[in-house]
Design a protein around this motif. Structure first.
Motif, PDB file in Angstrom:
ATOM      1  N   UNK A   1     -31.692 -47.298 -15.044  1.00  0.00           N
ATOM      2  CA  UNK A   1     -32.022 -46.504 -16.219  1.00  0.00           C
ATOM      3  C   UNK A   1     -31.063 -46.901 -17.340  1.00  0.00           C
ATOM      4  N   UNK A   2     -31.573 -47.036 -18.548  1.00  0.00           N
ATOM      5  CA  UNK A   2     -30.719 -47.339 -19.712  1.00  0.00           C
ATOM      6  C   UNK A   2     -29.839 -48.555 -19.447  1.00  0.00           C
ATOM      7  N   UNK A   3     -30.479 -49.709 -19.300  1.00  0.00           N
ATOM      8  CA  UNK A   3     -29.767 -50.939 -18.955  1.00  0.00           C
ATOM      9  C   UNK A   3     -28.655 -51.250 -19.960  1.00  0.00           C
ATOM     10  N   UNK A   4     -27.532 -51.740 -19.422  1.00  0.00           N
ATOM     11  CA  UNK A   4     -26.373 -52.112 -20.234  1.00  0.00           C
ATOM     12  C   UNK A   4     -25.984 -53.553 -19.907  1.00  0.00           C
ATOM     13  N   UNK A   5     -25.310 -54.260 -20.846  1.00  0.00           N
ATOM     14  CA  UNK A   5     -24.904 -55.652 -20.572  1.00  0.00           C
ATOM     15  C   UNK A   5     -24.057 -55.792 -19.312  1.00  0.00           C
ATOM     16  N   UNK A   6     -23.313 -54.744 -18.960  1.00  0.00           N
ATOM     17  CA  UNK A   6     -22.468 -54.804 -17.757  1.00  0.00           C
ATOM     18  C   UNK A   6     -23.293 -54.872 -16.470  1.00  0.00           C
ATOM     19  N   UNK A   7     -24.607 -54.624 -16.584  1.00  0.00           N
ATOM     20  CA  UNK A   7     -25.474 -54.698 -15.410  1.00  0.00           C
ATOM     21  C   UNK A   7     -26.106 -56.083 -15.245  1.00  0.00           C
ATOM     22  N   UNK A   8     -25.744 -56.998 -16.110  1.00  0.00           N
ATOM     23  CA  UNK A   8     -26.154 -58.398 -15.934  1.00  0.00           C
ATOM     24  C   UNK A   8     -25.519 -58.913 -14.655  1.00  0.00           C
ATOM     25  N   UNK A   9     -26.361 -59.331 -13.718  1.00  0.00           N
ATOM     26  CA  UNK A   9     -25.855 -59.714 -12.405  1.00  0.00           C
ATOM     27  C   UNK A   9     -27.008 -60.260 -11.572  1.00  0.00           C
ATOM     28  N   UNK A  10     -26.684 -60.703 -10.358  1.00  0.00           N
ATOM     29  CA  UNK A  10     -27.708 -61.020  -9.375  1.00  0.00           C
ATOM     30  C   UNK A  10     -27.714 -59.891  -8.357  1.00  0.00           C
ATOM     31  N   UNK A  11     -28.896 -59.360  -8.091  1.00  0.00           N
ATOM     32  CA  UNK A  11     -29.029 -58.224  -7.192  1.00  0.00           C
ATOM     33  C   UNK A  11     -29.665 -58.681  -5.882  1.00  0.00           C
ATOM     34  N   UNK A  12     -28.983 -58.372  -4.790  1.00  0.00           N
ATOM     35  CA  UNK A  12     -29.487 -58.716  -3.469  1.00  0.00           C
ATOM     36  C   UNK A  12     -29.784 -57.451  -2.677  1.00  0.00           C
ATOM     37  N   UNK A  13     -30.932 -57.457  -2.051  1.00  0.00           N
ATOM     38  CA  UNK A  13     -31.291 -56.425  -1.093  1.00  0.00           C
ATOM     39  C   UNK A  13     -31.069 -56.997   0.302  1.00  0.00           C
ATOM     40  N   UNK A  14     -30.645 -56.174   1.231  1.00  0.00           N
ATOM     41  CA  UNK A  14     -30.418 -56.637   2.603  1.00  0.00           C
ATOM     42  C   UNK A  14     -30.852 -55.547   3.576  1.00  0.00           C
ATOM     43  N   UNK A  15     -31.059 -55.950   4.827  1.00  0.00           N
ATOM     44  CA  UNK A  15     -31.404 -54.966   5.863  1.00  0.00           C
ATOM     45  C   UNK A  15     -30.733 -55.348   7.164  1.00  0.00           C
ATOM     46  N   UNK A  16     -30.591 -54.362   8.053  1.00  0.00           N
ATOM     47  CA  UNK A  16     -30.024 -54.625   9.375  1.00  0.00           C
ATOM     48  C   UNK A  16     -30.540 -53.574  10.346  1.00  0.00           C
ATOM     49  N   UNK A  17     -30.412 -53.892  11.653  1.00  0.00           N
ATOM     50  CA  UNK A  17     -30.787 -52.902  12.661  1.00  0.00           C
ATOM     51  C   UNK A  17     -29.670 -51.873  12.774  1.00  0.00           C
ATOM     52  N   UNK A  18     -29.965 -50.776  13.445  1.00  0.00           N
ATOM     53  CA  UNK A  18     -28.947 -49.770  13.736  1.00  0.00           C
ATOM     54  C   UNK A  18     -28.368 -50.096  15.104  1.00  0.00           C
ATOM     55  N   UNK A  19     -27.151 -50.629  15.095  1.00  0.00           N
ATOM     56  CA  UNK A  19     -26.506 -50.994  16.354  1.00  0.00           C
ATOM     57  C   UNK A  19     -25.015 -50.770  16.205  1.00  0.00           C
ATOM     58  N   UNK A  20     -24.382 -50.268  17.280  1.00  0.00           N
ATOM     59  CA  UNK A  20     -22.967 -49.951  17.173  1.00  0.00           C
ATOM     60  C   UNK A  20     -22.105 -51.182  17.001  1.00  0.00           C
TER      61      UNK A  20
END
Lengths: 111, 114
Positions: free
Chosen positions: B79-98
């Motif tokens: 919301x309300x993008x700012x220059x400080x949000x210029x970046x590369x955004x990565x999404x990741x996932x993992x299983x639930x394991x201890x």
């Protein structure tokens, strides 16, 4: 909060030379993971170390986890141009699945 | 399996605009994460989710919001993008394991805010 530091930040090597990156955590870790990110790419999991003093090898790559479980290293023997990229360590504490990533070491290999 | 997919690949926003970064995984992973990577830097955790309906703040959540209505999807809202949000955004996932919980990353979204 937890901090994970990596050194060096950059490393230029001649093809065939060895390379080592070091990772230090401000707190004891339950495990440590290593990832490789090729230029313009995304991080890809390499390995996970869990036990104190553990050493694992993947071909020319050797990973170590310190006895106190607060530091780790990745050593590449006889680098190749395909090794180019940024190597990140990521430490996990006991609680939850969250990882804290180090700043990475960018490896450049001159052919 | 496609793994973790992200859209768009690139986006340029003007200051004050809003957008949603999409992330989908088809591995039935419980855990999902959003990271940002500034040039030459490591990954900073923005938000994470341990399952549908559950989200929590990471290290740098200000200026972002997330939701997790299904196991597969984990969109990130700016919301309300700012220059400080210029970046590369990565999404990741993992299983639930201890013990064993390698993270699988998507290809990233390169965002520029001008």
């Amino acid at each position: 909060g937890q901090q994970v530091m990596q050194i060096p930040q950059y490393q230029h090597v001649q093809e065939g030379e060895d390379f080592t990156t070091y990772c230090n955590s401000s707190t004891t870790l339950s495990n440590i993971q290593w990832y490789k990110q090729r230029p313009g790419g995304h991080p890809v999991f390499l390995i996970q170390l869990v036990k104190s003093g553990e050493v694992k090898k993947q071909k020319r790559l050797t990973f170590q986890f310190g006895e106190a479980k607060k530091n780790s290293s990745l050593h590449i023997t006889a680098t190749q141009t395909t090794d180019v990229g940024t190597y990140f360590c990521a430490g996990r504490r006991n609680a939850g699945n969250m990882l804290t990533f180090g700043g990475g070491t960018r490896l450049m290999v001159k052919p | 399996n496609a793994g973790v997919t992200q859209t768009p690949k690139f986006r340029i926003l003007k200051i004050g605009q809003s957008m949603t970064l999409q992330c989908t995984q088809d591995m039935n992973h419980n855990y999902m994460y959003w990271y940002r990577q500034d040039p030459g830097m490591g990954l900073k955790l923005i938000y994470y989710s341990v399952g549908a309906g559950i989200t929590d703040k990471g290290e740098v959540p200000n200026g972002y919001n997330v939701s997790r209505s299904t196991t597969e999807d984990f969109p990130l809202r700016l919301e309300l993008a700012a220059p400080s949000q210029t970046s590369v955004y990565f999404c990741a996932s993992s299983i639930r394991d201890r013990v064993y919980n390698e993270q699988f990353f998507g290809p990233g979204t390169r965002l520029t805010v001008l």
